[in-house]
Design an enzyme around this catalytic site. Structure first.
Site, PDB file in Angstrom:
ATOM      1  N   GLU A 171     -14.305 -21.278   6.731  1.00 19.85           N
ATOM      2  CA  GLU A 171     -15.115 -20.053   6.790  1.00 19.85           C
ATOM      3  C   GLU A 171     -15.829 -19.911   8.130  1.00 19.85           C
ATOM      4  O   GLU A 171     -16.725 -20.700   8.449  1.00 19.85           O
ATOM      5  CB  GLU A 171     -16.156 -20.064   5.652  1.00 19.85           C
ATOM      6  CG  GLU A 171     -16.918 -18.745   5.581  1.00 19.85           C
ATOM      7  CD  GLU A 171     -17.966 -18.704   4.469  1.00 19.85           C
ATOM      8  OE1 GLU A 171     -18.013 -19.634   3.650  1.00 19.85           O
ATOM      9  OE2 GLU A 171     -18.745 -17.738   4.455  1.00 19.85           O
ATOM     10  N   LYS A 219     -24.582 -21.114  -3.062  1.00 19.71           N
ATOM     11  CA  LYS A 219     -23.295 -21.180  -2.367  1.00 19.71           C
ATOM     12  C   LYS A 219     -23.551 -21.377  -0.877  1.00 19.71           C
ATOM     13  O   LYS A 219     -22.894 -22.181  -0.212  1.00 19.71           O
ATOM     14  CB  LYS A 219     -22.486 -19.898  -2.629  1.00 19.71           C
ATOM     15  CG  LYS A 219     -21.067 -19.927  -2.087  1.00 19.71           C
ATOM     16  CD  LYS A 219     -20.947 -19.511  -0.638  1.00 19.71           C
ATOM     17  CE  LYS A 219     -19.498 -19.548  -0.167  1.00 19.71           C
ATOM     18  NZ  LYS A 219     -19.367 -19.277   1.274  1.00 19.71           N
ATOM     19  N   ASP A 236     -15.867 -36.873  -2.032  1.00 16.02           N
ATOM     20  CA  ASP A 236     -15.429 -36.022  -3.142  1.00 16.02           C
ATOM     21  C   ASP A 236     -16.367 -34.815  -3.243  1.00 16.02           C
ATOM     22  O   ASP A 236     -17.434 -34.890  -3.854  1.00 16.02           O
ATOM     23  CB  ASP A 236     -15.458 -36.856  -4.423  1.00 16.02           C
ATOM     24  CG  ASP A 236     -14.853 -36.139  -5.610  1.00 16.02           C
ATOM     25  OD1 ASP A 236     -14.876 -34.894  -5.623  1.00 16.02           O
ATOM     26  OD2 ASP A 236     -14.379 -36.827  -6.526  1.00 16.02           O
ATOM     27  N   HIS A 286     -21.196 -12.546  10.686  1.00 13.85           N
ATOM     28  CA  HIS A 286     -19.972 -12.915  10.000  1.00 13.85           C
ATOM     29  C   HIS A 286     -18.770 -12.213  10.588  1.00 13.85           C
ATOM     30  O   HIS A 286     -17.773 -12.831  10.921  1.00 13.85           O
ATOM     31  CB  HIS A 286     -20.071 -12.481   8.532  1.00 13.85           C
ATOM     32  CG  HIS A 286     -20.331 -13.623   7.618  1.00 13.85           C
ATOM     33  ND1 HIS A 286     -19.425 -14.059   6.704  1.00 13.85           N
ATOM     34  CD2 HIS A 286     -21.408 -14.421   7.490  1.00 13.85           C
ATOM     35  CE1 HIS A 286     -19.927 -15.078   6.046  1.00 13.85           C
ATOM     36  NE2 HIS A 286     -21.132 -15.311   6.501  1.00 13.85           N
TER      37      HIS A 286
HETATM   38  P1  NDP Z   1     -13.698 -47.386  -4.875  1.00 12.79           P
HETATM   39  O1  NDP Z   1     -12.946 -47.568  -6.135  1.00 12.79           O
HETATM   40  O2  NDP Z   1     -12.906 -47.409  -3.609  1.00 12.79           O
HETATM   41  O3  NDP Z   1     -14.824 -48.499  -4.852  1.00 12.79           O
HETATM   42  C1  NDP Z   1     -15.516 -48.797  -3.698  1.00 12.79           C
HETATM   43  C2  NDP Z   1     -15.091 -50.154  -3.221  1.00 12.79           C
HETATM   44  O4  NDP Z   1     -15.568 -50.348  -1.918  1.00 12.79           O
HETATM   45  C3  NDP Z   1     -15.689 -51.235  -4.082  1.00 12.79           C
HETATM   46  O5  NDP Z   1     -14.834 -51.600  -5.123  1.00 12.79           O
HETATM   47  C4  NDP Z   1     -15.914 -52.358  -3.104  1.00 12.79           C
HETATM   48  O6  NDP Z   1     -14.906 -53.310  -3.281  1.00 12.79           O
HETATM   49  C5  NDP Z   1     -15.749 -51.731  -1.726  1.00 12.79           C
HETATM   50  N1  NDP Z   1     -16.961 -51.946  -0.915  1.00 12.79           N
HETATM   51  C6  NDP Z   1     -16.973 -52.481   0.329  1.00 12.79           C
HETATM   52  N2  NDP Z   1     -18.228 -52.516   0.803  1.00 12.79           N
HETATM   53  C7  NDP Z   1     -19.024 -52.018  -0.158  1.00 12.79           C
HETATM   54  C8  NDP Z   1     -20.427 -51.785  -0.247  1.00 12.79           C
HETATM   55  N3  NDP Z   1     -21.255 -52.119   0.760  1.00 12.79           N
HETATM   56  N4  NDP Z   1     -20.918 -51.212  -1.352  1.00 12.79           N
HETATM   57  C9  NDP Z   1     -20.096 -50.857  -2.366  1.00 12.79           C
HETATM   58  N5  NDP Z   1     -18.768 -51.068  -2.352  1.00 12.79           N
HETATM   59  C10 NDP Z   1     -18.219 -51.646  -1.254  1.00 12.79           C
HETATM   60  O7  NDP Z   1     -14.521 -46.036  -4.823  1.00 12.79           O
HETATM   61  P2  NDP Z   1     -15.693 -45.492  -5.714  1.00 12.79           P
HETATM   62  O8  NDP Z   1     -15.973 -46.372  -6.895  1.00 12.79           O
HETATM   63  O9  NDP Z   1     -16.808 -45.214  -4.790  1.00 12.79           O
HETATM   64  O10 NDP Z   1     -15.083 -44.144  -6.283  1.00 12.79           O
HETATM   65  C11 NDP Z   1     -14.977 -43.031  -5.444  1.00 12.79           C
HETATM   66  C12 NDP Z   1     -13.667 -42.345  -5.715  1.00 12.79           C
HETATM   67  O11 NDP Z   1     -13.561 -42.028  -7.096  1.00 12.79           O
HETATM   68  C13 NDP Z   1     -13.543 -41.047  -4.975  1.00 12.79           C
HETATM   69  O12 NDP Z   1     -12.272 -41.012  -4.365  1.00 12.79           O
HETATM   70  C14 NDP Z   1     -13.604 -39.995  -6.078  1.00 12.79           C
HETATM   71  O13 NDP Z   1     -12.869 -38.848  -5.716  1.00 12.79           O
HETATM   72  C15 NDP Z   1     -13.001 -40.724  -7.238  1.00 12.79           C
HETATM   73  N6  NDP Z   1     -13.289 -40.275  -8.594  1.00 12.79           N
HETATM   74  C16 NDP Z   1     -14.258 -39.363  -8.889  1.00 12.79           C
HETATM   75  C17 NDP Z   1     -14.495 -38.989 -10.194  1.00 12.79           C
HETATM   76  C18 NDP Z   1     -15.615 -38.051 -10.478  1.00 12.79           C
HETATM   77  O14 NDP Z   1     -16.426 -37.778  -9.629  1.00 12.79           O
HETATM   78  N7  NDP Z   1     -15.713 -37.526 -11.705  1.00 12.79           N
HETATM   79  C19 NDP Z   1     -13.686 -39.536 -11.288  1.00 12.79           C
HETATM   80  C20 NDP Z   1     -12.751 -40.544 -10.872  1.00 12.79           C
HETATM   81  C21 NDP Z   1     -12.559 -40.879  -9.573  1.00 12.79           C
HETATM   82  P3  NDP Z   1     -15.201 -54.873  -3.091  1.00 12.79           P
HETATM   83  O15 NDP Z   1     -16.641 -55.099  -3.486  1.00 12.79           O
HETATM   84  O16 NDP Z   1     -14.245 -55.512  -3.975  1.00 12.79           O
HETATM   85  O17 NDP Z   1     -14.992 -55.123  -1.634  1.00 12.79           O
END
Ligand code: NDP
Length: 413
Positions: free
Chosen positions: A77, A255, A271, A368
């Protein structure tokens, strides 16, 4: 015969051309070099047939809690980036935006339906909090090692449903997957106790933990070419009063707040649907849909406040896969979720200021349509140097596709 999802990208595009849905030119466009490596694109979507580039613009000099940031926005936009830059500039007159962020938490709900003895189920679950916490830790040990994980367990009834709310600290991740993993494990555990599987076990995109951004400006900061600052500030405040009473205005106000926030969320590889859903649900938290911002004048100063929940992550999800998301983080100096939340809330507030100021001043269309002329020139078929020339010619007079095509035709002759 292979199913569509089993084909390679090239085969999918060829199939669409063969079936007459795409032209050879469309296929060339889809298969042209694109910003994401093919393997990354393949992993970020199913049935991948190509990529869809959007421009990335930059908001410069957004001052938040005393630190100046450059914020990348991705979107289609025209005028969103210009308005945000304009708002950021006006906010400087008050020293920038101050933002408070709540602790980053994401909740999940594990819901049971049609239990034979609801009060007993509630008692049983409440008595087992320690076991629930242990199951949550076992479901995602790494988030516990990082200092996060399940924080609280609350059991409530909603009509005859039993709802177990799990509040999780996902540290620097947005947390949806982490929370869903925990919720599903806890759901199975409780389901075993109750001899009944949960109806659903999933995170909620709702939160009433809002990030709060504030500005406090001398009214002169919002003066326009046609009106002094005190007059414009009063009109901004009255527009805000009206939005509190009128859902038509409140929706459009919000919006506009989300114009910058959504665009920055995309640039950060986050997301934006989750952020949008959370914002609009928060706007309706009292049972009435309200504006996310408030503006008022006191002692010759214009005060503005935005409250919005922002569930963002600086790791996880698609963030690591999208190199441009890392670049946008570095540009803005974002290292933590709190940094991202502060900057995006500040952006939403200054964007809203610029929009309402335009609305009560020259009108939103002046700026705009000025910017829209460029998109119109491209849509009319202008290429290369023609785009700038046609955009210029479109500034005076009707900004319609028919006029753009006619001017382009004349130009080419
Ligand atoms: P991930 O599943 O990628 O989890 C984040 C990973 O990052 C952790 O498992 C962790 O793995 C790693 N990590 C590394 N450093 C850190 C830190 N400092 N703090 C936290 N984690 C760390 O992603 P999310 O759980 O964040 O989920 C986000 C995704 O889920 C987005 O893509 C979203 O679109 C999607 N989603 C959204 C939904 C909704 O909003 N309703 C529903 C389902 C999915 P480790 O600790 O093992 O290194």
């Amino acid at each position: 015969m292979k199913k569509f999802y089993q084909l390679t990208r090239e085969e999918r595009v060829r199939a669409l051309v063969d079936s007459g849905m795409l032209t050879a030119g469309d296929a060339e466009l889809l298969l042209a070099d694109a910003p994401l490596p093919q393997a990354t694109a393949d992993h970020l979507t199913e049935n991948q047939i190509g990529q869809f580039p959007l421009p990335m613009g930059l908001v410069r000099g957004l001052r938040v809690n005393g630190i100046t940031h450059d914020v990348a926005l991705v979107g289609e936009e025209p005028s969103v980036v210009a308005a945000a830059n304009n708002g950021a500039r006006m906010a400087l007159a008050g020293g920038g935006v101050t933002v408070q962020v709540p602790p980053h938490r994401v909740a999940a709900e594990v819901v049971f339906a049609d239990l034979p003895d609801t009060p007993n189920a509630v008692r049983l679950i409440r008595a087992q909090t320690a076991d629930i916490k242990a199951a949550a830790a076992a479901a995602h040990p790494s988030i516990v090692r990082r200092g996060g994980g399940l924080q609280t367990v609350t059991v409530t009834t909603v009509d005859d449903f039993v709802k177990v709310t799990l509040v999780v600290d996902p540290q620097q991740a947005m947390g949806a997957n982490i929370v869903n993993t925990i919720a599903e494990r806890v759901g199975v555990l409780i389901g075993g106790w109750l001899h009944q599987q949960p109806l659903i076990s999933i995170l909620s995109n709702y939160s009433d933990d809002a990030v709060v951004a504030r500005v406090d400006l001398p009214v002169e900061a919002v003066a326009t070419r046609h009106a002094d600052g005190a007059t414009v500030a009063k009109l901004i405040a009255r527009t805000s009063d009206f939005a509190l009473l009128d859902i038509d205005r409140a929706t459009t106000n919000n919006k506009g707040v989300m114009n910058g926030i959504a665009a920055a969320t995309i640039a950060l590889g986050n997301d934006y649907r989750a952020v949008e859903a959370g914002a609009h649900a928060y706007a309706a938290r009292t049972g009435r849909y309200l504006p996310l911002t408030r503006w008022w004048v006191a002692e010759s100063r214009l005060h503005g406040e935005l409250a919005v929940p922002l569930k963002l992550g600086v790791v996880g999800g698609a963030v690591g896969a999208l190199h441009r998301a890392g670049l946008a983080q570095r540009l803005a100096g974002i290292k933590t979720v709190a940094d991202a939340q502060s900057i995006l809330a500040a952006l939403g507030l200054v964007q809203n200021l610029a929009a309402i100021r335009a609305l009560v001043g020259p009108g939103i269309q002046a700026g705009h349509m000025h910017l829209q002329a460029g998109a119109l020139a491209v849509a009319a078929g202008a290429v290369g140097a023609e785009v700038a020339l046609l955009t210029q010619q479109l500034q005076d007079g009707d900004k319609t596709i028919a006029r753009a095509q006619s001017l382009l035709h004349q130009m080419r002759q």
